[in-house]
Design a protein around this motif. Sequence first.
Motif, PDB file in Angstrom:
ATOM      1  N   ASP A 137     -88.224 100.461   1.609  1.00  0.00           N
ATOM      2  CA  ASP A 137     -86.787 101.166   1.239  1.00  0.00           C
ATOM      3  C   ASP A 137     -86.007 100.322   0.147  1.00  0.00           C
ATOM      4  N   GLU A 192     -74.541  92.774   3.790  1.00  0.00           N
ATOM      5  CA  GLU A 192     -75.948  93.426   3.512  1.00  0.00           C
ATOM      6  C   GLU A 192     -76.645  93.073   2.461  1.00  0.00           C
ATOM      7  N   SER A 198     -80.048  90.898   2.220  1.00  0.00           N
ATOM      8  CA  SER A 198     -81.164  91.470   1.459  1.00  0.00           C
ATOM      9  C   SER A 198     -81.729  90.515   0.492  1.00  0.00           C
ATOM     10  N   SER A 241     -83.092  98.506  -1.912  1.00  0.00           N
ATOM     11  CA  SER A 241     -81.889  97.707  -1.457  1.00  0.00           C
ATOM     12  C   SER A 241     -81.158  97.134  -2.870  1.00  0.00           C
ATOM     13  N   LYS A 299     -83.616  96.885   8.394  1.00  0.00           N
ATOM     14  CA  LYS A 299     -82.276  97.838   8.168  1.00  0.00           C
ATOM     15  C   LYS A 299     -81.298  97.857   9.309  1.00  0.00           C
ATOM     16  N   TYR A 300     -81.978  98.556  10.528  1.00  0.00           N
ATOM     17  CA  TYR A 300     -81.242  98.823  11.771  1.00  0.00           C
ATOM     18  C   TYR A 300     -80.803  97.389  12.604  1.00  0.00           C
ATOM     19  N   VAL A 340     -75.821 101.493   5.681  1.00  0.00           N
ATOM     20  CA  VAL A 340     -75.726 100.273   6.396  1.00  0.00           C
ATOM     21  C   VAL A 340     -74.054  99.716   6.656  1.00  0.00           C
ATOM     22  N   THR A 371     -78.698 103.585   0.779  1.00  0.00           N
ATOM     23  CA  THR A 371     -78.903 102.543   1.644  1.00  0.00           C
ATOM     24  C   THR A 371     -78.078 101.496   1.997  1.00  0.00           C
ATOM     25  N   THR A 372     -77.297 101.095   1.312  1.00  0.00           N
ATOM     26  CA  THR A 372     -76.145 100.196   1.337  1.00  0.00           C
ATOM     27  C   THR A 372     -75.164 100.903   2.048  1.00  0.00           C
ATOM     28  N   GLY A 402     -82.819  91.383   5.228  1.00  0.00           N
ATOM     29  CA  GLY A 402     -82.170  92.483   5.269  1.00  0.00           C
ATOM     30  C   GLY A 402     -83.148  93.590   5.351  1.00  0.00           C
ATOM     31  N   VAL A 403     -82.710  94.651   4.427  1.00  0.00           N
ATOM     32  CA  VAL A 403     -83.702  95.820   4.242  1.00  0.00           C
ATOM     33  C   VAL A 403     -84.839  95.570   3.704  1.00  0.00           C
TER      34      VAL A 403
END
Length: 270
Positions: free
Chosen positions: A222, A208, A212, A224, A135-136, A78, A74-75, A217-218
Amino acid sequence: MRKDRKKMPGNLFVGASLAGFMLLFLLIGLLYTPYDPDAMSGGAKFAAPSLAHLFGCDQFGRDILSRVMKGTGTTFFVGSATVLIGGGAGLLVGAFTGYFGGWLDEVLMRFNDAVVSFPSILLALVFISILGPGKYNVILALGVVFIPSFARMTRSEFISQREMDYVKSARLMGASHLRIIFVHILPNTLPTILATAAIGFNNAVLAEAGMSYLGIGVQPPDASLGRMLSESQAYLATAPWCALFPGVAVILLALGFSLLSDGLQKKGGK
């Protein structure tokens, strides 16, 4: 005769090794994890590292190794998406302003200076407060605030290249401006661009993780790395492995690309 061999800078070798290791780690995580990263088990709450759970389990009985593998992916996503947005837009702005100059250069660079005068993480937080967590939204916010740094770097490279002999020769041969920019000048700026992209990726990873960690953040479900660190801070004394392994993953990912960037700059400067 003995030929001199160009040695790879030590930081480039170490950075590439760390970055390659983390890439391999996350690629394996995309294909296989020992357990479902989101599966909870009451009987495995705060289980210490063992053969069954190499990194132990968290407060919900979730396997930390599986979550670190997923969180690293995930990181990385991003960070990569941030560099693509910020680097792509910044490269175009910097290339055109550096090559053409004039009033467009003055206007865009003054705006660029105004944006750079604010801390990038503060601007990203402002965007997140407007767009909302996720995330987005983090990718969009970080991508936008990273544009000025990429634009400034690219502009300086194009200014130093645009009056060189090979560019003048291309003009005399009737090459168009776009061909000169993208075919002649851009390849000669790639070492610097790649080094800047590695720095940008490193900064995006840390940003990020920080967002998070703050919970903006995420978002769950999900995984993170930053959120794992945030959730585990209350258990540092009783279950330090909950924070240790996500923290090590963040350090290795950021350190690898930081050393890689430094090595690319030194190699490109030779």
